[in-house]
Structure formats: structure tokens, C-alpha cells
Design a protein around this motif. Structure first.
Motif, PDB file in Angstrom:
ATOM      1  N   THR A   1      72.807  50.931  28.393  1.00  0.00           N
ATOM      2  CA  THR A   1      73.363  52.074  29.124  1.00  0.00           C
ATOM      3  C   THR A   1      73.457  51.821  30.625  1.00  0.00           C
ATOM      4  N   PHE A   2      74.334  52.579  31.236  1.00  0.00           N
ATOM      5  CA  PHE A   2      74.495  52.607  32.691  1.00  0.00           C
ATOM      6  C   PHE A   2      73.180  53.038  33.336  1.00  0.00           C
ATOM      7  N   GLU A   3      72.573  54.071  32.767  1.00  0.00           N
ATOM      8  CA  GLU A   3      71.352  54.637  33.345  1.00  0.00           C
ATOM      9  C   GLU A   3      70.231  53.595  33.435  1.00  0.00           C
TER      10      GLU A   3
ATOM     11  N   ILE B   1      70.831  51.048  36.418  1.00  0.00           N
ATOM     12  CA  ILE B   1      70.606  51.468  37.807  1.00  0.00           C
ATOM     13  C   ILE B   1      69.117  51.515  38.160  1.00  0.00           C
ATOM     14  N   LYS B   2      68.244  51.551  37.157  1.00  0.00           N
ATOM     15  CA  LYS B   2      66.814  51.468  37.455  1.00  0.00           C
ATOM     16  C   LYS B   2      66.462  50.112  38.040  1.00  0.00           C
ATOM     17  N   GLU B   3      67.116  49.080  37.535  1.00  0.00           N
ATOM     18  CA  GLU B   3      66.880  47.744  38.085  1.00  0.00           C
ATOM     19  C   GLU B   3      67.541  47.591  39.451  1.00  0.00           C
ATOM     20  N   VAL B   4      68.702  48.225  39.616  1.00  0.00           N
ATOM     21  CA  VAL B   4      69.390  48.166  40.901  1.00  0.00           C
ATOM     22  C   VAL B   4      68.522  48.761  41.994  1.00  0.00           C
ATOM     23  N   GLU B   5      67.880  49.870  41.712  1.00  0.00           N
ATOM     24  CA  GLU B   5      67.048  50.532  42.720  1.00  0.00           C
ATOM     25  C   GLU B   5      65.927  49.622  43.206  1.00  0.00           C
TER      26      GLU B   5
END
Length: 934
Positions: free
Chosen positions: A45-47, A50-54
Motif C-alpha cells: 500500500t501507499f500508506e 510513506i512510513k518509510e519515507v518519513e
């Protein structure tokens, strides 16, 4: 170790360190959010991504790669400043090259148990908690049950899918409207309060939606509940006869009576659907939107979101927003909803690239409040519910902020609001878009729900660039600048046509400038305070190198190619090709119009200039050709002036223009009753000439002039004719009718440099590397749906499929201006055999039925009924002058009774002969009472 060896080692370590500071994550439909997000072990998932992106944002270059597939969002992806990249370490979300990645704001409804209801309608029980207003079957948007039924052949206002009211309050917020019982539905609505009225404002400046309170068939009225906030101004649902508001009503269960209609009963969670023959609902893809915004970048001027890019996605299937919060925007006519499939607030250096926005309920991309150096590039917008791209600052950034709703809805006194206003220049806060760009994009068939929309909408912004966009098939503007705060915009190389299809009194390009300097619309010293203009219009707006065309009859007034309306100031307009209509300048300051070409039967619209406007008109080519659409009388004059100064020159620099009237090459008029010699005697165009400009090849779209053109001797300079619009895969011409054969050429996407190739099909199928290969311009001799796409040397598709429909017909119908231009002479009858606006004299006043003269409607403030005072004789018209009336007023009432036209006024003048009456006049958004003795 020598010093040189140490240096080499350090350089090597630095390179290795830099290479290590780049992180790739992968997302796939087959992935799992417990995976590591690697190429072999992708997330699902996209969600999760973005946890790794943060964790890494701003520390390393982060790229999230999406494999091909459809990704459903159950909540909006919101990225705050914590997700920001940097110039060195940007964050990118991107599709794998060549992959089709679809981001949907919808939910897939699975394992539905469809059962027969009646009359071909099926019904299915849905889970609780859903609240949707669109339904997609096999990725195609369906029609919510409505009256009248949707007209697939002509879905626009005026088609069979609309009716006209028989009356109404014509005042926002409307309380009711009446209908014609002979044409209204004969079905009994058990729950009319589920219904939504979609109605055009009586002046056709846009549309509104209202919930229904009740329907009273005895009174033949529909009573309205909340709604009507989707635009500004006081005009609501009303009007009479051909000028009455058009409407349809949807979300009514009993109107579910044709294939592809649906209705959702929120009380029982039952979905009713009438499938087309052959549709297998048990194996169909059934989807309903659950989100409004799909992606949000939300920061602030203090903590902006930075350096995030979205590349290669399709965003689709979001909820509609027309019943949500809208806000009136400054003193433009529009209201907006702050939301979009991609919504940016407090963002810097963020990009949306190569993305497709399709079948959305609201706006495509919306930049709200603080935004700097963001870019929308190489994108496509089609079937969005509202506008394609919008840039809108906050009212709190404007030092003096007023709306039409303040005055017309809330009853505030504008003059009182002026007292003590802030007289400092420039913005009050940084909460507005600045130095942002929308470029190389395609925008068409948008405004599915809202009709007061634009391909590019700009308000309370500074230095916005709209470049190389192709914009067509829309209900209102191609590009609209809502206000004069704070200028500096560049509008260039755009290709705009087929706009203003469902509304009126507007242009493909439209602007307003009703800021602190604007007190009215008459251009008088007390209406336009010139010394205040630069407080808000800080920098000039540049409109250059655009092709703007109008091939049809306008819905109501104007439809000017470049429409500078009330107060628009400090514009430089040059190198524009205007076809089928012309330029309008209403009251404003310092507009420079030079080196443009206009070819049209529509005269230039010079309306209500201030006495010392500082406008400049020079080195243009003005061609009058043919008859105005809907008429058979060839146009004679070049300028239709309304309420311009008579006691001084209009401009100190009005010269070196070339005039060519193909209809009347030897006996044309510059303005009504003023021939070329008389025009020059007035001090204008002393170095101008009247002659054929010698266009090179207008049939092929080349309006450059030949080397021996007299225009060149006047200082006119040729500008490129092959740079208009987007620069992705292009088909030229862009479809249309032909009789025997038409020559078609294809151009590759400019973003591919080496080894690119175009493949195409002629049957509407998707082109692949196995399709026909394009080599050179090709003649089409039969009807075709041509689709083309650019591919890289590796066979990967680039950008979007370009599509054009070519239809072979017996005889091609061209607009009068084009036929006349090609023939070199007017082909019709020059007798004045059409109905003109009625003029008549009454007590020394020359009156015009304003409803019959669209230019006057536009020039006087949108009034579409009453008697326009063209002139008053100083002796014979003493009655009017003593009362304080003057020319340009529109007489609309006598003793409170409506005056529709001259016949009414003549009748009342006889009825009240010798008596003092109260006469109501309207002019430039103001109404005033006068005492007159007939």
C-alpha cells in the motif's frame, strides 16, 4: 600515502557515500506491508510506503516505485513538512516506467447479490456506512437517477437533459422555482427531499445546486432547501422564456427509468441499478467514491512541505464537492471549493508530472494559501467535476478584501467598508501562491458538475505561469484570472478553443481587477481611483503567443477571445492569434495591445475606459470577415465602443495598425458611422493603413504574413504559428469534418530525445509498438478515430495517447468568418435582413432594447432587460436630463413595475402622461431612482 593519493581516496569515499544516500522502495498489488519494500519484496500500500519515507526524508534521496495496478485509498494521503525532501535529497513517488498506475479514491464493492427489482432494475444490499454520490461500473461513470434523462448526444445546457423554469425568485439564495406542468415529470416522488436541483443562474454565469425541500404540484413549484453557494452575485434561478434558467434534478428514486441510471437508498443501504443489455453485474467491477482529496501536501509558510514529486499516476474516482463549503473569491464572480485530487497548502518546490486526472468529483490540482515554485507539468485533466488547476491565496493576505456576497447577499455597504481601509501596497501575508507553474498539459471536457470553472484558475496569487497548455470543451473559461492581486502572471503558448459552451458574458481568457481602485464600472474619476491601482496590481500580466479561437455562437454576450473585464489593469497583450472573436478591454489602466492578429466578424470591444486609461493599441492586424454567428449581416465596423470618453482621445498611442475588412474593403467603418479618414482626423492611426495583410496559409493555420505584407512596413513582426498548446504527442489537425480527404501529421513528445517513434491506429484501438509506424504526413480518405502515442527506443510508451476523430461528410460547414477569409469576399447577402436590436426615440432619448444587444448586456453590467439610453438630445431630452439621467443608464422600472422593453416604456409614458413617476435605472452594478414627469 602521498597528498594526491589521499585526495583521490577522499573523493572516492565521498562518491560512495553520496551513492549510498539514495533509497528506493517498491509498492505492488502483489506485495505485503510486512515486506521490506525492496524490488523483490515490495510493500502493498501507499500508506505503508510513506512510513518509510518519513524516516528518511531530507536525509537521503527517496524514491517510491509503484508497479502497475489499481491502488484504492481508504483515507487521504496527507504529507506534512516531516515528509519533505531537499534539493539534494528529493522525495519522489513514481510509476515504474511504462506501468499504468491508478490511484482511486473509491471502494470496490465485491460479492454483491444482485436481485431483480422491476422494469429491468436490479437491487443489491450494501454494507452500512457508505455515503457516495457517484457510481462506476466497469470504470465508467453512471448517471444518478434524474429528470430529465441524461442526453448522451448533447449533455450540455440546452440539450434534452435540461428543462427551463417557468419562473423563480431569481435571487440567491433561492427559495423556489416554478416549472411547466406540460413538460415536467408525471411521476410522483415519495421522497423529493433526496433530490438535488442543478440549475443555471438566470444570467448564465454559472450553475448552482440546491437540496429540495418539497414539491407542490398544485402550485407547480419546487421549494428549495440549502444550497446556492457555488457562485457569487445575487442573480439566482429565474428568467422568462428563452432566457429562463435551465435545470435538471437528480437523486430521485422514481426517475430511475433508463439504462445506466442508479439510485442509492441511504436509509436501507440498497443500491438500485438499471444495467445496459449485456451487462453482467455479477462479474462487473462496481466502485463507489469514498474520498474527496486523494493526496494532500499540508504545511505552512513557516514549515512548508518541500521537494516532493508525483510522477506517472492516474488519479480518479473522488466524491463530488458541490454540496460542500464554497467561498466567494474577492470581487470576481466566482466561488470556489478549496480541495482537489492533489491539494497543496504550504508547499515549496513540489511537482505533479505526467499525471492523469480523470472522472473526479472536484478540482484536479488545487494550490491554496502559501505555495512557492510548485509545478504541474505534462498532465491531462478530463471529466473533473470542477476546475482542472487552481491557484488561490487566502483573503487574509489581501490588504483590502471585499466580495460580491458582502454587498448583494449580506447587505454590507461597500462605501462604508472603504472607510479606513489599508492603503499599504503589496500582500499582507505570504499566504498565497507565487512563482508556480502549470505547463505542457491537456485540459478538456472538465466542469462535469460545476459550470463556473476554468482549465487554469488564478486568484490572490503572484507570478503564476500558464504555458503550452491545450484547453478545450469546457463550460466557461479556458483560463481565468479572478482578480488583480498581484499580477506578474505569464500566460503564453496556450491553445484554447470551444470554451464558454454552457455559460455567457465571458471569454476563453477572462480577467477581473476589482480591487481598491475599483468603485464602480463607469470609468469615471469617482469610479476608478487610478492612484490606487498599483497597490494591488504590482506587476504586469503578460498574455503572449497564444492561439484563442471561438468557432461558435456565444451563449449570450461577448465570448471575447481575450476578455479583460471590470478593472483589469496593467496587461501586456502581444503575439496572440485570435480567431472567430476579438479582444475586449473594459475599464482599467495601462493595457498594451500590440502585434496581435484578430480575424473575426466580431468587432473589438472597447468598453467604459477611464478618461486617461493609458491604454495603447498599436502594430496589430485587425481583420473583419463574415457575419456574426446567428446573423446574416456582414460586419462593417472594426470597433464596438460603449461609453468611452468623448471629450478627449481614448489613447495617446493608437497607431500603426493594419485594417482589412473583407466584407467592405472600400467602405468599412472603424467605429459606427466613422470611416477610416474620419478616424484619422480624430487623431488615431495616423500611420496606419487599410490593406490585405497577405497571410501565408490560413487554411493550414499559418497566419504569418508574407514578406511583401504591408503589415511588416507598419512594424508588425511575425510570431511562431507552430508552438501553441501542449508538446506531447500531437495530431494535426485536431480532428473534425472533411469532405474528400484531409492531410494529417503527427508530432512526437518533445521529452524523448533519441530513438523515439510514433505508433498509431485508425480504429480507436490502443496503439502499441506493433501498430502502424508513423513516417510522414498521411492523407485520410475515410472517417477514422486516430490514436497515437510516442514510444522510446526501448519500446516504452511516453505520455498520453493522443486521440482525434475525423468524420467524412458531404460538405464541411465552416463559420462565416472562415468562409469569407478563404474566399476573399463575403459570400452571403449584404442586405440587412436580420432582426437588429430595436431602437426608438422617446422624448428626446434614443433607446435600445438591451435584451436584443449582447454587447450592451456585457458592457453595462449584465442587465438583460430594460431600455438602454443610447443618447439624449440636449433640447428635446430636457425631461431626462433634469431628472439626472444620462446616457448608458438602463431603465428597468416605473413606479416599481418592471419595464421589459421600449414597448413597455412607451405604454407607461402614455398611462402616466403629465404625472411624476419614480423611475429605476441600472448601470454598472448600481441601481438608482429618478423622478420624471412624462
Amino acid at each position: 600515502m602521498t597528498r594526491s593519493n589521499k585526495t583521490l581516496l577522499l573523493f572516492t569515499l565521498l562518491c560512495l557515500t553520496h551513492l549510498s544516500q539514495a533509497r528506493d522502495f517498491y509498492v505492488a498489488k502483489s506485495g505485503n506491508d510486512l515486506n521490506k519494500g525492496t524490488k523483490k519484496s515490495p510493500f502493498h500500500t501507499f500508506e505503508r510506503a510513506i512510513k518509510e519515507v518519513e524516516k528518511l526524508a531530507g536525509q537521503e534521496k527517496v524514491t517510491v516505485w509503484f508497479y502497475e495496478g489499481t491502488y484504492y485509498l481508504d483515507k487521504t494521503i496527507t504529507l506534512s513538512s516531516e515528509y519533505s525532501g531537499t534539493e539534494e535529497y528529493p522525495v519522489t513517488f513514481t510509476a515504474i516506467p511504462g506501468a499504468k498506475v491508478i490511484i482511486k479514491g473509491s471502494k470496490k464493492l465485491e460479492n454483491l447479490n444482485w436481485k431483480p427489482y422491476k422494469n429491468g432494475i436490479l437491487v443489491a444490499q450494501l454494507p452500512s456506512g457508505l455515503n457516495f454520490d457517484q457510481l462506476f461500473i466497469n470504470s465508467t461513470r453512471q448517471v444518478r437517477a434524474r429528470f430529465p434523462n441524461y442526453d448522451y448526444e448533447n449533455p450540455l445546457r440546452g440539450g434534452k437533459g435540461y428543462q427551463q423554469v417557468s419562473g423563480g425568485t431569481d435571487r440567491r439564495y433561492d427559495e423556489w422555482f416554478s416549472y411547466n406542468p406540460d413538460t415536467f415529470t408525471n411521476k410522483d416522488w415519495k421522497n423529493p427531499e433526496t433530490g438535488i436541483v442543478h440549475a443555471f443562474q438566470s444570467h448564465n454565469w454559472g450553475n448552482m445546486q440546491y437540496k429540495i425541500k418539497k414539491v407542490n404540484k398544485n402550485e407547480e413549484k419546487v421549494y428549495l432547501d440549502e444550497g446556492g453557494w457555488q457562485l457569487q452575485r445575487s442573480h439566482g434561478i429565474g428568467g422568462k422564456g428563452s432566457k429562463a434558467s435551465w435545470f435538471f434534478i437528480d437523486n430521485i428514486f422514481e426517475e430511475l427509468d433508463v439504462a445506466r441510471e442508479w439510485f442509492f437508498d441511504k436509509e436501507t443501504n440498497l443500491l438500485y441499478y438499471y444495467p445496459e443489455e449485456g451487462t453482467d453485474l455479477n462479474n462487473a467491477l462496481v466502485e463507489v467514491p469514498v474520498l474527496k482529496d486523494l493526496i494532500q501536501l499540508k504545511g505552512s509558510s513557516e514549515k512548508p512541505v518541500k521537494h516532493i514529486t508525483f510522477n506517472g499516476f492516474t488519479f480518479t474516482q473522488s466524491l463530488s464537492v458541490f454540496m460542500d463549503t464554497y467561498e466567494p473569491v474577492a470581487r470576481g464572480d466566482w466561488a470556489i471549493h478549496r480541495g482537489g485530487a492533489v491539494y497543496m497548502e504550504g508547499a515549496e518546490n513540489c511537482q505533479v508530472v505526467d499525471c492523469n486526472f480523470e472522472y473526479l468529483g472536484g478540482n484536479g490540482v488545487f494550490m491554496s494559501s502559501y505555495n512557492r515554485y510548485n509545478k504541474v507539468s505534462s498532465c491531462r485533466f478530463v471529466h473533473t467535476g470542477e476546475s482542472a488547476v487552481a491557484f488561490v491565496g487566502l483573503p487574509s493576505a489581501v490588504r483590502f478584501y471585499q466580495t460580491w456576497d458582502d454587498k448583494e447577499i449580506l447587505g454590507k455597504n461597500w462605501e462604508e467598508m472603504y472607510k479606513g481601509m489599508d492603503l499599504k501596497p503589496d500582500p499582507k501575508s505570504p499566504d498565497y501562491p507565487q512563482n508556480c507553474t502549470v505547463e505542457n498539459s491537456i485540459m478538456h471536457d472538465f466542469g462535469d458538475y460545476g459550470k463556473q470553472v476554468a482549465g487554469v484558475f488564478i486568484s490572490m496569487s503572484h507570478k503564476i505561469t500558464a504555458s503550452h497548455n491545450t484547453i478545450y470543451n469546457c463550460p466557461r473559461a479556458g483560463i481565468c484570472i479572478n482578480d488583480g492581486t498581484w499580477g506578474g502572471h505569464i500566460i503564453e503558448f496556450n491553445d484554447i478553443w470551444e470554451t464558454v459552451r454552457e455559460t455567457g458574458e465571458h471569454g476563453p481568457f477572462n480577467s477581473w481587477g476589482r480591487e481598491r481602485q475599483w468603485r464602480g464600472s463607469r470609468g469615471l474619476d469617482d469610479h476608478f481611483l487610478k492612484e490606487l491601482t498599483k497597490l494591488d496590481a504590482i506587476d504586469n500580466v503578460i498574455i503572449r503567443n497564444n492561439r484563442i479561437a471561438n468557432y461558435r455562437k456565444s451563449i449570450s454576450a461577448g465570448n471575447w477571445t481575450i476578455d479583460l473585464d471590470d478593472g483589469s489593469s496593467y496587461f501586456e497583450i502581444y503575439n496572440n492569434l485570435n480567431l472567430g472573436s476579438t479582444i475586449k478591454l473594459r475599464d482599467g489602466m495601462a493595457r498594451k495591445v500590440f502585434n496581435n492578429i484578430t480575424v473575426s466578424a466580431v468587432p473589438l470591444g472597447w468598453h467604459v475606459w477611464p478618461k486617461d486609461s493609458e491604454d495603447e493599441i498599436y502594430k496589430n492586424i485587425f481583420v473583419i470577415s463574415g457575419a456574426i454567428p446567428g446573423k446574416e449581416e456582414p460586419t462593417k465596423n472594426f470597433i464596438r465602443d460603449v461609453a468611452l470618453p468623448t471629450d478627449r482621445p481614448w489613447s495617446k498611442h493608437y497607431d500603426n495598425n493594419l485594417y482589412w475588412n473583407i466584407n467592405y474593403p472600400d467602405s468599412f467603418e472603424v467605429t459606427a458611422g466613422v470611416n477610416f479618414n474620419d478616424w484619422q482626423k480624430k487623431g488615431y492611426d495616423l500611420n496606419a493603413t487599410a490593406a490585405n495583410p497577405l497571410f501565408i496559409n490560413p487554411q493550414e493555420g499559418n497566419f504569418q504574413v508574407k514578406d511583401n505584407s504591408p503589415a511588416l512596413k507598419l512594424g508588425f513582426e511575425n510570431f511562431p504559428m507552430d508552438k501553441f498548446g501542449h508538446q506531447m504527442t500531437r495530431i494535426t489537425p485536431y480532428g473534425g469534418d472533411f469532405s474528400e480527404e484531409t492531410l494529417v501529421s503527427l508530432e512526437a513528445d518533445i521529452r524523448v530525445e533519441n530513438g523515439k517513434q510514433i505508433y498509431y491506429t485508425l480504429d480507436g484501438s490502443v496503439p502499441t509498438v506493433n501498430s502502424l509506424k508513423y513516417t510522414t504526413a498521411m492523407p485520410l480518405k475515410e472517417s477514422a478515430i486516430l490514436k497515437a502515442q510516442t514510444f522510446t527506443a526501448d519500446g516504452l510508451p511516453v505520455g498520453f495517447i493522443s486521440e482525434a476523430t475525423f468524420t467524412k461528410v458531404k460538405e464541411v460547414s465552416y463559420p462565416s468568418w472562415y468562409n469569407t477569409l478563404i474566399a476573399g469576399t463575403y459570400l452571403g447577402d449584404k442586405e440587412e435582413n436580420t432582426k437588429k436590436a430595436l431602437e426608438a426615440e422617446l422624448a428626446g432619448a434614443i433607446l435600445i432594447n438591451i435584451a436584443e444587444d449582447p454587447d450592451l448586456i456585457d458592457a453595462t453590467g449584465g442587465y438583460d432587460y430594460g431600455c438602454y439610453i443610447k443618447s439624449i438630445d440636449a433640447k428635446k431630452g430636457k425631461m431626462w436630463l433634469d431628472a439626472g439621467l444620462d446616457k448608458d443608464w438602463v431603465i428597468q422600472e416605473i413606479n416599481g413595475t418592471r419595464v421589459q422593453n421600449i414597448a413597455d416604456l412607451q405604454k407607461y409614458s402614455q398611462e402616466y402622461q403629465g404625472k411624476k413617476v419614480s423611475l429605476t435605472g441600472a448601470r454598472d452594478y448600481k441601481r438608482k431612482k429618478f423622478k420624471v414627469i412624462f
